[in-house]
Design a protein around this motif. Structure first.
Motif, short mmCIF file in Angstrom:
data_model
loop_
_atom_site.label_atom_id
_atom_site.label_comp_id
_atom_site.label_asym_id
_atom_site.label_seq_id
_atom_site.Cartn_x
_atom_site.Cartn_y
_atom_site.Cartn_z
N LEU A 21 0.78 -1.28 0.10
CA LEU A 21 -0.01 -0.07 -0.14
C LEU A 21 0.88 1.10 0.09
O LEU A 21 0.36 2.50 -0.31
CB LEU A 21 -0.78 -0.06 0.96
N ASP A 22 2.05 1.16 0.36
CA ASP A 22 3.29 2.40 0.40
C ASP A 22 3.78 2.44 -0.88
O ASP A 22 4.85 3.35 -0.88
CB ASP A 22 3.80 2.40 1.53
N GLY A 23 3.64 1.58 -1.98
CA GLY A 23 4.15 1.84 -3.12
C GLY A 23 5.59 0.83 -3.53
O GLY A 23 5.95 0.97 -4.61
N LEU A 24 5.76 -0.23 -2.94
CA LEU A 24 6.64 -1.22 -3.21
C LEU A 24 6.16 -2.22 -4.16
O LEU A 24 5.34 -2.79 -3.85
CB LEU A 24 7.31 -1.66 -1.93
N VAL A 25 6.49 -2.34 -5.27
CA VAL A 25 6.19 -3.31 -6.17
C VAL A 25 7.41 -4.49 -6.30
O VAL A 25 8.63 -3.91 -6.54
CB VAL A 25 6.07 -2.56 -7.79
N PHE A 26 6.79 -5.70 -6.42
CA PHE A 26 7.71 -6.85 -6.25
C PHE A 26 7.03 -7.85 -6.96
O PHE A 26 6.27 -8.31 -7.36
CB PHE A 26 8.27 -7.19 -4.79
N GLU A 27 8.18 -8.90 -7.61
CA GLU A 27 7.85 -9.94 -8.41
C GLU A 27 7.69 -10.96 -7.48
O GLU A 27 8.42 -11.25 -6.59
CB GLU A 27 9.08 -10.22 -9.45
N VAL A 28 6.36 -11.63 -7.73
CA VAL A 28 6.25 -12.78 -7.28
C VAL A 28 6.19 -14.11 -7.87
O VAL A 28 6.98 -15.04 -7.61
CB VAL A 28 4.58 -13.02 -6.63
N GLY A 29 5.97 -13.93 -9.20
CA GLY A 29 6.45 -15.00 -10.26
C GLY A 29 6.16 -14.47 -11.54
O GLY A 29 5.10 -13.63 -11.87
N VAL A 30 7.16 -14.71 -12.66
CA VAL A 30 6.85 -14.65 -14.00
C VAL A 30 7.25 -15.90 -14.79
O VAL A 30 8.44 -16.45 -14.53
CB VAL A 30 7.66 -13.43 -14.57
N TRP A 31 6.36 -16.00 -15.62
CA TRP A 31 6.66 -17.47 -16.53
C TRP A 31 6.65 -17.05 -17.94
O TRP A 31 5.65 -16.75 -18.44
CB TRP A 31 5.42 -18.42 -16.08
N GLU A 32 7.72 -16.93 -18.52
CA GLU A 32 7.82 -16.66 -19.90
C GLU A 32 8.53 -17.87 -20.70
O GLU A 32 8.85 -18.75 -20.26
CB GLU A 32 9.20 -15.85 -19.89
N ARG A 33 7.86 -17.89 -22.02
CA ARG A 33 7.89 -18.71 -22.93
C ARG A 33 9.68 -18.89 -23.29
O ARG A 33 10.03 -17.72 -23.76
CB ARG A 33 7.31 -18.51 -24.11
N PRO A 34 9.94 -20.03 -22.91
CA PRO A 34 11.45 -20.03 -23.45
C PRO A 34 11.69 -19.77 -24.95
O PRO A 34 10.95 -20.21 -25.66
CB PRO A 34 12.18 -21.44 -22.89
N VAL A 35 12.87 -19.25 -25.35
CA VAL A 35 13.17 -18.99 -26.60
C VAL A 35 13.10 -20.35 -27.46
O VAL A 35 12.55 -20.39 -28.50
CB VAL A 35 14.46 -18.32 -26.94
N ASP A 36 13.82 -21.27 -26.65
CA ASP A 36 13.63 -22.64 -27.56
C ASP A 36 12.68 -23.68 -27.12
O ASP A 36 12.80 -24.74 -27.15
CB ASP A 36 14.95 -23.35 -27.19
N ALA A 37 11.64 -23.09 -26.79
CA ALA A 37 10.31 -23.98 -26.25
C ALA A 37 9.98 -24.68 -27.43
O ALA A 37 9.55 -24.34 -28.59
CB ALA A 37 9.31 -23.02 -26.07
N PRO A 38 9.77 -25.94 -26.92
CA PRO A 38 9.16 -26.94 -27.85
C PRO A 38 7.83 -26.59 -28.59
O PRO A 38 6.78 -25.82 -27.89
CB PRO A 38 9.02 -28.29 -27.19
#
Length: 177
Positions: A21-38
């Motif tokens: 509520l005081d403005g700190l933004v933080f990563e909980v999780g990010v799931w990105e498609r890998p460049v070499d994804a099958p």
């Protein structure tokens, strides 16, 4: 803490970002498609679900702002599990995101927004381009391969946290139906 969720299915990334509520933004999780994804690669939905469960068990989560696109079943399940007053829809529309992006930008310039140093979150913010809409300036992808989902989720989380801090009875989202 408020969480922002922007999900995808297979060609993009999915992000779960927190904001205090005081403005700190933080990563909980990010799931990105890998460049070499099958072929046939999909965002691991069970991992996303587990990360949300851990976050709710770790923090005093007041709201989860979710863009329900492509994840409507999960968002409905989360609303049932955690409460319809906690898990709310925050559709990614110009009408909603224009003012939210402008407030996030202004708060960043004023130093009211800070982040946890997440390299992924920083990259997604740097990848974002601006677009003028009749509702204000929004963020969009510069190129399809440059992900911005963590930036979108950060704007959603910050906007929801800011609104909650100012007036806990004024939702910026709609209940999951």
């Amino acid at each position: 803490v408020v969480l922002g969720f922007d999900g995808s299915k297979s060609w993009d990334s999915t992000a779960l970002i927190g904001a205090t509520l005081d403005g700190l933004v933080f990563e909980v999780g990010v799931w990105e498609r890998p460049v070499d994804a099958p072929p046939g690669w999909h965002v691991p939905r069970s991992e996303v679900d587990a990360a949300l469960d851990r976050a709710i068990g770790t923090y005093d989560v007041r709201r989860v702002a979710c863009d329900p696109s492509l994840w409507s079943t999960e968002v409905e399940d989360w609303a049932t599990r955690y409460g319809e007053d906690i898990v709310l829809e925050f559709p990614n529309s110009n009408a909603r995101m224009g003012p939210a992006c402008q407030r996030f930008y202004a708060a960043t310039l004023e130093g009211a927004v800070r982040h946890d140093g997440s390299a992924t979150l920083e990259r997604h913010i740097r990848n974002a381009a601006t677009k003028d809409t009749r509702y204000g300036v929004t963020i969009v992808k510069q190129q399809y391969t440059r992900k911005i989902d963590a930036a979108i989720a950060a704007v959603m989380a910050y906007e929801s946290a800011r609104t909650l801090a100012e007036d806990p009875d004024t939702p910026v989202m709609v209940a999951v139906v």
